[in-house]
Design a protein around this motif. Sequence first.
Motif, PDB file in Angstrom:
ATOM      1  N   HIS A 152       0.827  -1.208   0.000  1.00  0.00           N
ATOM      2  CA  HIS A 152       0.000   0.000   0.000  1.00  0.00           C
ATOM      3  C   HIS A 152       0.859   1.255   0.000  1.00  0.00           C
ATOM      4  CE1 HIS A 152      -3.344  -2.577   0.371  1.00  0.00           C
ATOM      5  NE2 HIS A 152      -3.308  -2.760   1.681  1.00  0.00           N
ATOM      6  N   SER A 153       1.890   1.292   0.837  1.00  0.00           N
ATOM      7  CA  SER A 153       2.725   2.495   0.910  1.00  0.00           C
ATOM      8  C   SER A 153       3.494   2.716  -0.385  1.00  0.00           C
ATOM      9  CB  SER A 153       3.694   2.391   2.095  1.00  0.00           C
ATOM     10  OG  SER A 153       4.588   1.306   1.922  1.00  0.00           O
ATOM     11  N   ARG A 160       2.125   9.109  -7.321  1.00  0.00           N
ATOM     12  CA  ARG A 160       2.417  10.522  -7.566  1.00  0.00           C
ATOM     13  C   ARG A 160       3.611  10.726  -8.497  1.00  0.00           C
ATOM     14  NH1 ARG A 160       1.165  10.207  -2.055  1.00  0.00           N
ATOM     15  NH2 ARG A 160       3.371  10.035  -1.480  1.00  0.00           N
ATOM     16  N   ALA A 161       4.239   9.631  -8.920  1.00  0.00           N
ATOM     17  CA  ALA A 161       5.406   9.733  -9.796  1.00  0.00           C
ATOM     18  C   ALA A 161       4.953   9.969 -11.230  1.00  0.00           C
ATOM     19  CB  ALA A 161       6.252   8.466  -9.702  1.00  0.00           C
ATOM     20  N   ALA A 169      13.099   8.588  -7.581  1.00  0.00           N
ATOM     21  CA  ALA A 169      13.102   9.311  -6.306  1.00  0.00           C
ATOM     22  C   ALA A 169      12.170   8.654  -5.296  1.00  0.00           C
ATOM     23  CB  ALA A 169      12.690  10.769  -6.535  1.00  0.00           C
ATOM     24  N   ALA A 170      11.023   8.140  -5.761  1.00  0.00           N
ATOM     25  CA  ALA A 170      10.086   7.479  -4.855  1.00  0.00           C
ATOM     26  C   ALA A 170      10.689   6.208  -4.262  1.00  0.00           C
ATOM     27  CB  ALA A 170       8.788   7.157  -5.588  1.00  0.00           C
ATOM     28  N   GLN A 302       4.494  -0.926 -13.848  1.00  0.00           N
ATOM     29  CA  GLN A 302       3.432  -0.096 -14.407  1.00  0.00           C
ATOM     30  C   GLN A 302       3.767   1.388 -14.268  1.00  0.00           C
ATOM     31  OE1 GLN A 302       0.715  -1.134 -16.045  1.00  0.00           O
ATOM     32  NE2 GLN A 302       1.343  -3.270 -15.841  1.00  0.00           N
ATOM     33  N   SER A 303       4.279   1.770 -13.098  1.00  0.00           N
ATOM     34  CA  SER A 303       4.641   3.177 -12.893  1.00  0.00           C
ATOM     35  C   SER A 303       5.779   3.584 -13.815  1.00  0.00           C
ATOM     36  CB  SER A 303       5.045   3.397 -11.426  1.00  0.00           C
ATOM     37  OG  SER A 303       3.982   3.108 -10.550  1.00  0.00           O
ATOM     38  N   LEU A 304       6.755   2.699 -13.968  1.00  0.00           N
ATOM     39  CA  LEU A 304       7.904   3.019 -14.810  1.00  0.00           C
ATOM     40  C   LEU A 304       7.500   3.122 -16.275  1.00  0.00           C
ATOM     41  CD1 LEU A 304      10.900   3.554 -14.429  1.00  0.00           C
ATOM     42  CD2 LEU A 304      11.331   1.132 -14.805  1.00  0.00           C
ATOM     43  N   GLN A 305       6.641   2.226 -16.729  1.00  0.00           N
ATOM     44  CA  GLN A 305       6.186   2.296 -18.122  1.00  0.00           C
ATOM     45  C   GLN A 305       5.423   3.603 -18.375  1.00  0.00           C
ATOM     46  OE1 GLN A 305       2.825  -0.044 -19.342  1.00  0.00           O
ATOM     47  NE2 GLN A 305       3.758  -0.574 -21.298  1.00  0.00           N
ATOM     48  N   ARG A 306       4.567   3.958 -17.431  1.00  0.00           N
ATOM     49  CA  ARG A 306       3.817   5.209 -17.572  1.00  0.00           C
ATOM     50  C   ARG A 306       4.765   6.405 -17.596  1.00  0.00           C
ATOM     51  NH1 ARG A 306       1.005   4.598 -13.365  1.00  0.00           N
ATOM     52  NH2 ARG A 306       2.178   5.971 -11.971  1.00  0.00           N
TER      53      ARG A 306
END
Length: 688
Positions: A152-153, A160-161, A169-170, A302-306
């Motif tokens: 979750h964290s 927000r990335a 950074a996250a 998923q975050s990195l691809q976005r």
Amino acid sequence: MAGRDRDRDRPVIGADERLALNRMGSFDWDLESGAFELDAAGLAVFDLRPDEYDGVAETLTSRVPREEGLRLQAVVDAAIRSGRTSYGSYFQLMRRTGMRQWTHTRGRILRDEQGRPYRIVGIVRNATADLSEFTVVNPAETGRTGMTGMVHSATDALSRAITVDDVAAALTGAGGLEHFGADGLALGLVEGGALKLIALAGESIEVLDDLRLHRLDGSLPLAEAVLNQRPRFVSSLRDLVVDRFPRLRPYVRGLGANAAAFLPLVAQARSIGCLALFYRRRTHFSTEDRNMLMGLAGIVAQSLQRAILFDQEREFATGLQASMLPRDIPEFPGAEIAVRYHAAWSGREVGGDWYDVITLPRSRVGIVIGDVQGHDTHAAAIMGQLRIALRAFAGEGHAPATVLARASRFLAELDTERFATCVYAQVDLATGGILAVRAGHLGPLVRHNDGRIGWPHLRGGLPLGFATAFGQEDFPETRLDLVPGETLVLCTDGLVEEPGSDISAGMDALAEMVRTGPGRAGALADHLSERLWERWGTGDDVALLVLRRRPDPGTDQAPRLHLYVHQADPEGLVESRAVLRQALADWGLAELIDDVELAAGELLVNVLLHTEGGAVLTLEVLPEPVRRVRLWVKDRSSVWPRRREPGEAATSGRGLLLVDAVAARWGVEPRGDGKAVWCEFRPESGRV
């Protein structure tokens, strides 16, 4: 017999009913068509009514939080890729009341003769009671629940990335390692045939600096995970070095880690990178640990691809916008000009904001700031055409009103529904005279030499394009004066507009930033664009132009100051008197303060009452042939002042009499489209 008779009379409980009584339902998932059949008990587990479910797996995402869905999908994908015939996992879903419910699923993977999976059948059940019991009796479960908190964290931090740098950074910033319960972390990104480590975090992790860029050849576990798209969980890094990756030997001792997880980052079936987690005290990875870490890897992927897609689109957008704006701003004697442009943080959405600086004959310069409606490539294309057309009209020598009228006609003839706002000004750098026009745009701001900030009133016309469509191509010209040392600021609304707030608050913030900002044009432009653009959330693109007339302080022997007093500024007279007093005191001419202040007041009042504009005041020391102080008051009126002989009862007409009484001499000179009244004072001491 009686007991058997009673048993014989009881209703038969079928398999489906037995599952339902145990809060358990079944599903049948066709992997080829995507159909996902849930029985009534399964729908109850997901807190769905039959009319709320359409038989498609994606519909269940309304109940399953995103991070849980990613983790569960990672478990299923790993089971399919590894060739296993079954899988199991706990996850949480959200009931319609908003409460989270622990749920357990187990599926059987059916494959065809070639080993390709085509169907999964299994069960789902409400596992709330299980987790309650495990928390008490199974210490391992406490750790697993803690790992879920990590999911979750991590999801919250990565949500927000926006850019790849944000993702890095996250993961490496404050609390980054805690998201994974790890002691060290390395994040790698695939670049061609190499793996580039873009983020390192943790004690002693710097020993991996030598591996920041290495080939994808399988000689290191990070690269192997990328190539195979399979995670590797290692309980002993030393054994791993001996058995499989000797190239890692020089780094293991420096890392000080015992265990590690090498997780491929896979998005849309393509490896985009790898996440390596290092642990100093871990001795094993349970099934739940592995599932959780694979779920985390899925979230990171998923975050990195976005973020990669965003960076690519932003690079395209900013490149396109930059190609539409002038590459170089010419330098002009007597002035400093600085321009800045910031693209909105909106990926591929480019804006229509622009600026321009145009060299004109007779020591003049044309300055432009504008904004085409919309945030897309069409707006950028129209902006480029309009900028070039307006530059051409200005270069032909037309008056500002004519330039905007022709630009409006040009935009209307492009057969587009877009309109544009704009401010265009011709600045005479020799005299400081400005002729400005406005088409639906925010007016300019001026910083005066005494620190005051003013928003000159520019009468405006309709936005370009609209003006032609409505047959109102009149753009009234406004005359302004910019004395040496003063600064003119033009910007688009992205610099002063905060979403959800009144634009007046942004204008006040801009005025305060200009008042307290650096003196030089370039430094002030940086100060404004960085502070305000970031303050409003970077949601809109921003164009900014700052023009400053170079100061004219004179010399030590012949000092000089310049002031502009606006007709509509009630404090202008008071401020000018204070500035004059201070200057004369600084120059060692305090004995002239009263006479100069009286004469300046009379001449300024005459301009403000009897002309239609403000006044430019200059005070200077003339050392030769006789040292004296000269006061100039310039205005744009062609009517010369007349010395009158007022009667005793007259309430006006004594201004020039007073000037004649306190000054050694005075006179009037023509200046362009106006005049300048001057008067001289001679210090009795002869000191300057």
